[in-house]
Design a protein around this motif. Structure first.
Motif, mmCIF file in Angstrom:
data_model
loop_
_atom_site.group_PDB
_atom_site.id
_atom_site.type_symbol
_atom_site.label_atom_id
_atom_site.label_comp_id
_atom_site.label_asym_id
_atom_site.label_seq_id
_atom_site.Cartn_x
_atom_site.Cartn_y
_atom_site.Cartn_z
ATOM 1 N N ARG A 22 -6.569 2.303 -4.206
ATOM 2 C CA ARG A 22 -6.295 3.433 -5.099
ATOM 3 C C ARG A 22 -6.251 4.712 -4.275
ATOM 4 N N GLN A 23 -5.388 5.611 -4.665
ATOM 5 C CA GLN A 23 -5.350 6.911 -3.999
ATOM 6 C C GLN A 23 -5.610 7.976 -5.058
ATOM 7 N N ALA A 80 3.578 0.897 -11.628
ATOM 8 C CA ALA A 80 2.134 1.117 -11.488
ATOM 9 C C ALA A 80 1.281 0.365 -12.513
ATOM 10 N N ASP A 103 3.276 11.491 -7.522
ATOM 11 C CA ASP A 103 3.867 10.461 -6.663
ATOM 12 C C ASP A 103 2.867 10.040 -5.595
ATOM 13 N N ILE A 104 3.003 8.819 -5.146
ATOM 14 C CA ILE A 104 2.094 8.327 -4.119
ATOM 15 C C ILE A 104 2.489 8.804 -2.725
ATOM 16 N N ARG A 127 3.476 3.994 -0.773
ATOM 17 C CA ARG A 127 4.769 3.742 -1.428
ATOM 18 C C ARG A 127 5.218 2.332 -1.036
ATOM 19 N N ALA A 131 -3.738 -2.677 -1.854
ATOM 20 C CA ALA A 131 -3.117 -1.405 -2.264
ATOM 21 C C ALA A 131 -4.223 -0.495 -2.777
ATOM 22 N N SER A 185 -4.385 6.327 -11.058
ATOM 23 C CA SER A 185 -5.461 7.308 -10.828
ATOM 24 C C SER A 185 -5.027 8.708 -11.241
ATOM 25 N N SER A 238 0.843 -1.199 0.000
ATOM 26 C CA SER A 238 0.000 0.000 0.000
ATOM 27 C C SER A 238 0.877 1.248 0.000
ATOM 28 N N ASP A 264 -2.007 7.424 -6.530
ATOM 29 C CA ASP A 264 -1.364 6.339 -7.276
ATOM 30 C C ASP A 264 -1.304 6.752 -8.745
#
Ligand code: OXK
Ligand code: ADP
Length: 590
Positions: free
Chosen positions: A212-213, A244, A329-330, A177, A210, A351, A175, A348
């Motif tokens: 989605r963000q 990704a 960046d995540i 990074r 993980a 997304s 999840s 992510d």
């Protein structure tokens, strides 16, 4: 669900689970670990058997998991890490206590540094004795040692907690990074029994490991406005973008905006390196000239000269070059780590890129023609110059003439995975060998670490089933060379090519004292690495010309037999540290 036949129930089991049926079937720690991994879709373990995890490896295999045994834990760890990168599932490395654990730890730290998801599961000695420092077999407080080098670290003491421990490790690895996670399983845990039904209930199938963000709309808007204002925009693709698996959208983003892009080493092939918008062949022109740079899954670390200094057109080594940066960046903490990020987009990459695409629409204005033509002109000149160099056929063979062959082989076999390590062998391969598909180039990454070669090659072959070509400096190969036995044991379609120039960087250094020891960078001259492969039943080839190298590589790809080609290179070829010579401190006093 694995169960044990024995009806023995310990007092602590009953204490843990009052009311349990002591006549029921039992399970134990061994079975629960395997069941928990399988429940979460993990089907492969990379490791090395020994106390206390030998039976775990046997039982995992008996339960249908693939268990790949190595000759050294560091290679098993590297295999797990790159399996994680390739699959987006945590790669599992299994080691014995203290020394085995420490051997695996370098790979865990490297995974964390590179944002590769892996779990190092290590057996450990008796807690009571370790904590009182009474001198147990392989005594070490492994959890404490692993913590600073891992994204997260956990220890499980009770069989009933194995499900939670593995669920936490999986979530932590993949999840946000991604990174390396340590899971400490003391020896006693494996034999602990508990009611099988309660054991099953204690396991957790991780839902959406993980998540989605989704990026904030205003952040995306800010980024698009900045990008629109650019006169000389540039997109930098890093290995986070490759990880990704948002390949199609990334390609649409690049092509719809018409913005030139630079792939970082492991992002090569995300779009084919021959793509007309690739600016890779004119890196030292585009970095200082760009006015707005969009980083997608790439950090402004040493590999990008920290986003400032001469590489970016700054007046001195610390000066900002004037670029504005967008960073996708995540990790929300990544922005501003080196220079100001004017438009961070946190989420992510899948997304973020799809949200950016929605904002870009279908009539985005292409970058100004002067910028594109200035790049094209320089790029074409460099590519023509490179073609000239590659066409030469010097005797003895050098990096260029050998890599010209590798370049053709990859072009003809774009599915093949290229593993690459060394100094010159790394740098020349990166710029000469074009990649055509995503996640096909695996290399030394963020640390420039040596020793990933055979671990990466084994895992790449195991998880992809595709042929693997490992281009190795002779020094780099030495760190994991014994794993050629592993390649043969599992009959993997791996072709190792050793660029043998008799030493670290080159083979021509001399001992200034005239004493009997050779210089520190020099190896045995004329070493026959090919014989090493033959010792285990693989194919060994001694190649001294590009024609011999080509024939051997073609045969290896065709036959899928483990092959090692000792490619003899001019021993004077190669510079100290390849293209990063400037990082070598030089002594004032000689
Ligand atoms: C690239 N180039 C090309 C092409 N591709 N020319 C023609 N055709 C093609 N296809 C050009 C590119 O424009 C550059 O020239 C040059 O080739 C090199 O390209 P590249 O991308 O490799 O760039 P550079 O400057 O080497 O990149 C910097 C870097 C890289 C830091 C990102 O060096 C890197 O990834 N280094 C990792 C090194 C490492 O980890 N070593 C570990 C071992 S050493 P110009 O003219 O535009 O510049 C060790 O352990 O100790 O010594 C030790
Ligand atoms: P490179 O060495 O290729 O420049 P880095 O390892 O420096 O790449 O950077 C990778 C970046 O990608 C890290 O900052 C990491 O947080 C980010 N990252 C990794 N996976 C994802 C993802 N799925 N979505 C967004 N960012 C990611």
């Amino acid at each position: 669900m694995g169960t044990v036949e024995s009806q023995v129930v310990t007092a602590s089991d009953v204490q843990q689970h009052p009311g349990m049926n002591t006549q029921s079937q039992l399970t134990d720690g061994f079975h629960l670990v395997i069941d928990a991994l399988k429940l979460n879709g993990i089907d492969t373990i990379f490791g090395l058997p020994g106390i206390p995890i030998t039976d775990l490896t046997r039982m995992a295999q008996a339960a249908g998991m693939r268990v790949i045994s190595f000759r050294h834990e560091q290679n098993a760890g590297n295999a797990a890490a790159i399996a994680g990168f390739l699959t987006m599932k945590p790669g599992i490395c299994l080691t014995v206590s203290a020394p085995g654990f420490l051997n695996g730890l370098t790979a865990l730290a490297n995974a964390t540094t590179n944002c590769f998801p892996m779990i190092l599961i290590s057996g450990s000695s008796e807690r009571e004795i370790v904590d009182l420092q009474q001198g147990d077999y392989e005594e070490m407080d492994q959890l404490a040692v692993a913590k600073p080098l891992a994204k997260a670290a956990f220890r499980v003491l009770h069989a009933g907690d194995i499900g939670v421990g593995i669920a936490r490790a999986i979530r932590a690895a993949v999840s946000g990074r991604p990174g390396g996670v340590y899971l400490d399983l003391p020896a006693k845990l494996f034999a602990q029994t508990m009611d099988a039904e309660l054991g099953t209930k204690s396991l957790i199938k991780v839902v959406d490991p993980a998540p989605r963000q989704i990026p904030a709309q205003d952040a995306v808007q800010r980024a698009l406005e900045l990008l629109k204002s650019a006169r000389r925009p540039l997109i930098l693709l890093g290995k986070g973008a490759a990880y990704a698996q948002a390949d199609a959208d990334i390609r649409v983003l690049i092509e719809r905006t018409g913005i030139p892009y630079l792939p970082m080493s492991m992002a090569k092939g995300l779009l084919p390196d021959t793509h007309e918008q690739s600016a890779a062949a004119t890196r030292s022109y585009v970095l200082p000239e760009a006015d707005v740079v969009m980083l997608i899954g790439a950090r402004l670390n040493w590999l990008l000269s920290h986003g400032k200094g001469k590489t970016w057109g700054g007046q001195d080594p610390k000066a900002w070059g004037g670029q504005k940066f967008i960073q996708v960046d995540i990790s929300p903490q990544e922005a501003d780590s080196n220079v100001r990020i004017d438009a961070p987009v946190v989420g992510d990459i899948g997304s973020c890129v799809s949200t950016l695409l929605a904002g870009i629409g279908s009539n985005w204005a292409k970058p100004p023609a002067e910028w594109l033509s200035a790049i094209a002109e320089r790029k074409n000149k460099n590519i023509a110059k490179m073609a000239e160099t590659l066409a030469k056929n010097p005797v003895p063979m050098n990096f260029h003439s050998a890599l010209n062959v590798v370049r053709d082989i990859i072009k003809a076999n774009p599915d093949a995975i290229l593993v690459n390590e060394g100094a010159n062998a790394l740098d020349f391969t990166r710029s000469i060998v074009d990649m055509y598909q995503p996640r096909k180039r695996l290399d030394v990454g963020t640390w420039g670490v040596m020793g990933i070669g055979m671990g990466f090659a084994v895992a790449a072959a195991v998880v992809s089933g595709q042929p693997v070509i490992a281009i190795e400096g002779d020094s780099a190969f030495g760190f994991s060379g014994m794993e050629v036995e592993t390649l043969c044991r599992y009959d993997l379609p791996v072709c190792v090519v050793i660029f043998n120039n008799n030493g670290v960087y080159r083979g021509t250094d001399v001992n200034p004292t005239g004493g009997p020891d050779v210089a520190p960078t020099v190896f045995v001259k004329g070493a026959r690495y090919d014989k090493l492969m033959e010792a285990f039943g693989g194919v060994g080839v001694h190649a001294t010309t590009p024609a011999e190298l080509r024939k051997a590589m073609e045969a290896a790809i065709r036959s899928r037999k483990p092959t090692l080609i000792n490619a003899v290179i001019d021993e004077a070829a190669g510079t100290e540290s390849g293209r990063i010579t400037s990082l070598n401190p030089s002594a004032r006093k000689k």
